[in-house]
Scaffold this motif. Sequence first.
Motif: not given
Length: 400
Positions: A110-115
Amino acid sequence: MRTMIRYTLLLALLALAGCTNDGEEPRYPHSSRVMLVYMAGDNSLGGYVRPNLDDMRRGMASVPAGCRTIAYVDTPGESPRLVEVTASGMTTLHTWPGPQNSAGAATVREVIGRVRTLAPADRYGLVLWSHGLAWMPSWATGYLTHSRARIGAIWPPTKWFGQDTGERPAAYLDTADLAAAIPNGMFDWILFDACFMASAETLYALREKAAKIISSPAEVIADGFPYEKIMPALLRSEPDLRAVCESYHRHYADDPRPAYRSATVSLVETSQLEALAAATASVISAALSADPEALAGMDLSRVQALDRYRRHFLFDAGSVVRELQARGRIPVSLAEVWRMQLARTVVYEAHTPAMLNLPLDECCGVSMYVPAASYADLNAYYETLGWCVRCYPPDFRIER
């Protein structure tokens, strides 16, 4: 005329703010390079998060224009958040409403996608900051006991990767899950600010995740990498990863406090890991053909350990090959072929004479496991790892 000017300015401001029509995705500023720092600090390392972020802020003053640093920060008692680190300070980009398992593959994904959405860029780099234990499965964290020399001694705290003690029970991130959470081809490089991650088993699992990986085959002192010094090299259009490794090594090797003069670091070309696995498979096959007990009967006291536990599980890969050669289990020519491939894989390596109280007489930059009968349940797990499947004969079964 004034009305027209104001109207034109308003339209320009709205465009700069990224306003869109209903149903459209907002547009965010595009950068030449973005570094994502994933700080899984909801554990005993929580107190080191802020000093590292401050070091990054100072380092950003020397970073080329058009580059950004985005940090995912999870610390004890606080809501996880995404912050942008700039030379002038930190700006919160997103806050999650409640606790989050930062040692979970779903969170990493999720974090990678949001960044990727909030900070689109031509190129990305990834820092993985936390506790870590190489390829060991999460259930094995209590399997190892510290050596007597480590217990009660006054040493700087160290760290490894993937722990969230805010979860009950504490959560850990296995290497296989980490590999599944990181998309192929997104990151130019990965830097592990965590202990033990330069293991052949771990690196092989991550070989398609980045072109280059910086990591340590032994422990990492909890103060971590000297971000103020290394940020410019990490965020250059062509990152100078060798300079990053050199800065890390010198930072600790030259520390005025003797107890802190401890560091191991290596830079690995992931495109060479498959060839290293093939060379290792040849070594193991030859050794087992010469003596089926070549590994099970190895005197591990003659092999360089890279962990400080009472029962070692991380050994210097070069030391393992050297011992097999010394015992006549593999020919010199095969050992030399392996070493030449190691040199193509580990393109930079540096280490201090000792890692805290562990002498480092040998350190090639990569560790590997030597199967031992005393680790019966661990061996069963080890046989499922890609490195083991690639390097050991199909009919080989670890004694247990």
